[in-house]
Design a protein around this motif. Structure first.
Motif, PDB file in Angstrom:
ATOM      1  N   SER A  30       0.825  -1.197   0.000  1.00  0.00           N
ATOM      2  CA  SER A  30       0.000   0.000   0.000  1.00  0.00           C
ATOM      3  C   SER A  30       0.863   1.252   0.000  1.00  0.00           C
ATOM      4  CB  SER A  30      -0.921  -0.008   1.226  1.00  0.00           C
ATOM      5  OG  SER A  30      -1.642   1.201   1.314  1.00  0.00           O
ATOM      6  N   ILE A  31       1.904   1.271   0.832  1.00  0.00           N
ATOM      7  CA  ILE A  31       2.806   2.416   0.865  1.00  0.00           C
ATOM      8  C   ILE A  31       3.492   2.590  -0.482  1.00  0.00           C
ATOM      9  CG2 ILE A  31       4.919   3.333   1.897  1.00  0.00           C
ATOM     10  CD1 ILE A  31       4.070   2.026   4.520  1.00  0.00           C
ATOM     11  N   SER A  32       3.983   1.493  -1.039  1.00  0.00           N
ATOM     12  CA  SER A  32       4.656   1.555  -2.333  1.00  0.00           C
ATOM     13  C   SER A  32       3.724   2.067  -3.428  1.00  0.00           C
ATOM     14  CB  SER A  32       5.196   0.169  -2.715  1.00  0.00           C
ATOM     15  OG  SER A  32       6.204  -0.240  -1.820  1.00  0.00           O
ATOM     16  N   SER A  33       2.472   1.630  -3.393  1.00  0.00           N
ATOM     17  CA  SER A  33       1.518   2.068  -4.414  1.00  0.00           C
ATOM     18  C   SER A  33       1.191   3.545  -4.254  1.00  0.00           C
ATOM     19  CB  SER A  33       0.240   1.224  -4.356  1.00  0.00           C
ATOM     20  OG  SER A  33      -0.442   1.401  -3.133  1.00  0.00           O
ATOM     21  N   GLN A  34       1.131   4.019  -3.001  1.00  0.00           N
ATOM     22  CA  GLN A  34       0.904   5.449  -2.767  1.00  0.00           C
ATOM     23  C   GLN A  34       2.068   6.262  -3.324  1.00  0.00           C
ATOM     24  OE1 GLN A  34      -0.172   6.399   1.354  1.00  0.00           O
ATOM     25  NE2 GLN A  34      -1.017   4.342   1.561  1.00  0.00           N
ATOM     26  N   ILE A  35       3.297   5.793  -3.055  1.00  0.00           N
ATOM     27  CA  ILE A  35       4.479   6.483  -3.573  1.00  0.00           C
ATOM     28  C   ILE A  35       4.475   6.473  -5.095  1.00  0.00           C
ATOM     29  CG2 ILE A  35       7.004   6.419  -3.716  1.00  0.00           C
ATOM     30  CD1 ILE A  35       6.980   5.282  -0.849  1.00  0.00           C
ATOM     31  N   ALA A  36       4.091   5.340  -5.691  1.00  0.00           N
ATOM     32  CA  ALA A  36       4.053   5.235  -7.151  1.00  0.00           C
ATOM     33  C   ALA A  36       3.046   6.214  -7.753  1.00  0.00           C
ATOM     34  CB  ALA A  36       3.715   3.802  -7.562  1.00  0.00           C
ATOM     35  N   ARG A  37       1.886   6.373  -7.110  1.00  0.00           N
ATOM     36  CA  ARG A  37       0.887   7.327  -7.616  1.00  0.00           C
ATOM     37  C   ARG A  37       1.419   8.758  -7.542  1.00  0.00           C
ATOM     38  NH1 ARG A  37      -2.756   3.803  -4.972  1.00  0.00           N
ATOM     39  NH2 ARG A  37      -2.805   5.108  -3.099  1.00  0.00           N
ATOM     40  N   ILE A  38       2.129   9.062  -6.447  1.00  0.00           N
ATOM     41  CA  ILE A  38       2.731  10.381  -6.311  1.00  0.00           C
ATOM     42  C   ILE A  38       3.791  10.594  -7.388  1.00  0.00           C
ATOM     43  CG2 ILE A  38       4.244  11.763  -4.827  1.00  0.00           C
ATOM     44  CD1 ILE A  38       2.712  10.398  -2.434  1.00  0.00           C
ATOM     45  N   ASP A  44       4.040  13.353 -14.576  1.00  0.00           N
ATOM     46  CA  ASP A  44       3.113  13.964 -15.529  1.00  0.00           C
ATOM     47  C   ASP A  44       3.250  15.482 -15.547  1.00  0.00           C
ATOM     48  OD1 ASP A  44       2.143  11.458 -16.110  1.00  0.00           O
ATOM     49  OD2 ASP A  44       0.364  11.626 -14.838  1.00  0.00           O
ATOM     50  N   TRP A  45       3.572  16.059 -14.391  1.00  0.00           N
ATOM     51  CA  TRP A  45       3.654  17.516 -14.284  1.00  0.00           C
ATOM     52  C   TRP A  45       5.064  18.060 -14.477  1.00  0.00           C
ATOM     53  CZ3 TRP A  45       0.113  18.089  -9.348  1.00  0.00           C
ATOM     54  CH2 TRP A  45      -1.209  17.816  -9.720  1.00  0.00           C
ATOM     55  N   GLY A  46       6.007  17.166 -14.814  1.00  0.00           N
ATOM     56  CA  GLY A  46       7.347  17.611 -15.174  1.00  0.00           C
ATOM     57  C   GLY A  46       8.320  17.818 -14.036  1.00  0.00           C
ATOM     58  N   TYR A  47       7.960  17.361 -12.839  1.00  0.00           N
ATOM     59  CA  TYR A  47       8.862  17.520 -11.704  1.00  0.00           C
ATOM     60  C   TYR A  47       9.809  16.323 -11.553  1.00  0.00           C
ATOM     61  CZ  TYR A  47       5.822  21.340 -10.211  1.00  0.00           C
ATOM     62  OH  TYR A  47       5.106  22.505 -10.156  1.00  0.00           O
ATOM     63  N   LEU A  48       9.429  15.193 -12.085  1.00  0.00           N
ATOM     64  CA  LEU A  48      10.202  13.952 -11.951  1.00  0.00           C
ATOM     65  C   LEU A  48      10.468  13.387 -13.331  1.00  0.00           C
ATOM     66  CD1 LEU A  48      11.240  11.734  -9.887  1.00  0.00           C
ATOM     67  CD2 LEU A  48       9.032  10.615 -10.213  1.00  0.00           C
ATOM     68  N   SER A  49      11.696  12.892 -13.519  1.00  0.00           N
ATOM     69  CA  SER A  49      12.044  12.303 -14.808  1.00  0.00           C
ATOM     70  C   SER A  49      11.924  10.784 -14.795  1.00  0.00           C
ATOM     71  CB  SER A  49      13.470  12.710 -15.200  1.00  0.00           C
ATOM     72  OG  SER A  49      14.399  12.302 -14.215  1.00  0.00           O
ATOM     73  N   GLY A  50      11.610  10.219 -13.625  1.00  0.00           N
ATOM     74  CA  GLY A  50      11.435   8.780 -13.521  1.00  0.00           C
ATOM     75  C   GLY A  50      12.515   8.150 -12.662  1.00  0.00           C
ATOM     76  N   PRO A  51      12.392   6.861 -12.378  1.00  0.00           N
ATOM     77  CA  PRO A  51      11.297   5.974 -12.760  1.00  0.00           C
ATOM     78  C   PRO A  51      10.140   6.009 -11.759  1.00  0.00           C
ATOM     79  CG  PRO A  51      12.957   4.717 -11.613  1.00  0.00           C
ATOM     80  CD  PRO A  51      13.479   6.135 -11.682  1.00  0.00           C
ATOM     81  N   VAL A  52       8.998   5.470 -12.151  1.00  0.00           N
ATOM     82  CA  VAL A  52       7.872   5.282 -11.244  1.00  0.00           C
ATOM     83  C   VAL A  52       7.999   3.869 -10.689  1.00  0.00           C
ATOM     84  CG1 VAL A  52       5.364   5.185 -11.041  1.00  0.00           C
ATOM     85  CG2 VAL A  52       6.421   6.883 -12.538  1.00  0.00           C
ATOM     86  N   ASP A  53       8.615   3.762  -9.504  1.00  0.00           N
ATOM     87  CA  ASP A  53       8.960   2.440  -8.970  1.00  0.00           C
ATOM     88  C   ASP A  53       8.477   2.200  -7.546  1.00  0.00           C
ATOM     89  OD1 ASP A  53      10.628   4.159  -7.647  1.00  0.00           O
ATOM     90  OD2 ASP A  53      12.502   3.334  -8.426  1.00  0.00           O
ATOM     91  N   GLY A  54       7.755   3.180  -6.972  1.00  0.00           N
ATOM     92  CA  GLY A  54       7.257   2.989  -5.610  1.00  0.00           C
ATOM     93  C   GLY A  54       8.312   3.126  -4.536  1.00  0.00           C
ATOM     94  N   ILE A  55       9.496   3.635  -4.907  1.00  0.00           N
ATOM     95  CA  ILE A  55      10.592   3.827  -3.950  1.00  0.00           C
ATOM     96  C   ILE A  55      10.807   5.319  -3.741  1.00  0.00           C
ATOM     97  CG2 ILE A  55      13.058   3.532  -3.540  1.00  0.00           C
ATOM     98  CD1 ILE A  55      12.907   0.952  -5.166  1.00  0.00           C
ATOM     99  N   PHE A  56      10.721   5.757  -2.499  1.00  0.00           N
ATOM    100  CA  PHE A  56      10.901   7.173  -2.183  1.00  0.00           C
ATOM    101  C   PHE A  56      12.385   7.442  -2.025  1.00  0.00           C
ATOM    102  CE2 PHE A  56       8.067  10.633  -0.277  1.00  0.00           C
ATOM    103  CZ  PHE A  56       8.955  11.645  -0.615  1.00  0.00           C
TER     104      PHE A  56
END
Length: 217
Positions: A30-38, A44-56
């Motif tokens: 659940s925590i990982s999925s929340q991080i992944a959604r963030i 999408d808004w250009g603040y992050l270049s990736g990856p979307v991996d659920g790791i903060f």
């Protein structure tokens, strides 16, 4: 003696059940999925270049800080109620880099790989040992993640090297340190005399030198 062994076996069994219980895994997921959604929203808004991996990790932390600054929020890199609302997401609790979804071994290995790549093996173990010595010291955070993510503590965390896959030697060195090997004899600091620009660190009492690093109290 037999009763002691039986008691230890029971404790080990209970610990394993807790660790691998579906509810425990579901909470981590659940925590990982929340991080992944963030991460996806920041991407999408250009603040992050990736990856979307659920790791903060570091890149997510820096993206959150940039988002917070842009939206007039407290730029602490944490996803609390205000930041979550601005992102349009729901979180079960405040999320931050200290919740990095990796084991202590993996965290240490990433740090060692970034801070001591190219150093002799004993020097890599020594870097990991410094982290663990800080965990045991009342002057520092009392968790591995807390020590590693303490602002400004380790250059590799904030310059991107921490986000690279660790070397196999770094993993071994982290494991040896976690198993009790401390080549530094309890040191809390280290630096490279050829590159260090912090005047304060040079005032610390040097205990030993390993290749390019000096280790001190």
């Amino acid at each position: 003696m037999t009763r002691k062994h039986d008691f230890r076996r029971i404790l080990c069994l209970l610990f394993a059940l807790m660790l691998f219980h579906p509810l425990a895994r579901a909470e981590e997921s659940s925590i990982s999925s929340q991080i992944a959604r963030i991460q996806q929203r920041l991407l999408d808004w250009g603040y992050l270049s990736g990856p979307v991996d659920g790791i903060f990790g570091t890149s997510t932390h820096q993206a959150v800080v940039a988002f917070q600054k842009q939206h007039g929020l407290t730029a602490d890199g944490k996803i609390g109620p205000d930041t979550a609302s601005a992102l349009g997401v729901t979180v079960s609790d405040t999320l931050h880099a200290g919740l990095y979804q990796e084991t202590e071994l993996s965290l240490l290995a990433r740090l060692v790989s970034g801070e001591a790549r190219g150093e002799p093996y004993i020097g890599q173990v020594a870097v990991a040992a410094v982290v663990l010595n800080r965990v045991r010291s009342s002057a520092f955070p009392d968790t591995v993640s807390g020590v590693i993510f303490q602002p400004g503590a380790f250059d590799a965390v904030w310059d991107g090297q921490f986000d690279q896959p660790p070397t196999e030697d770094a993993r071994r060195a982290a494991r040896d340190a976690l198993n009790g090997w401390d080549p530094t004899g309890g040191c809390l600091y280290y630096y490279n005399p050829a590159t260090a620009t912090n005047a304060w660190i040079r005032t610390r009492r040097i205990q030993l030198t390993i290749a390019r690093h000096v280790f001190c109290q």
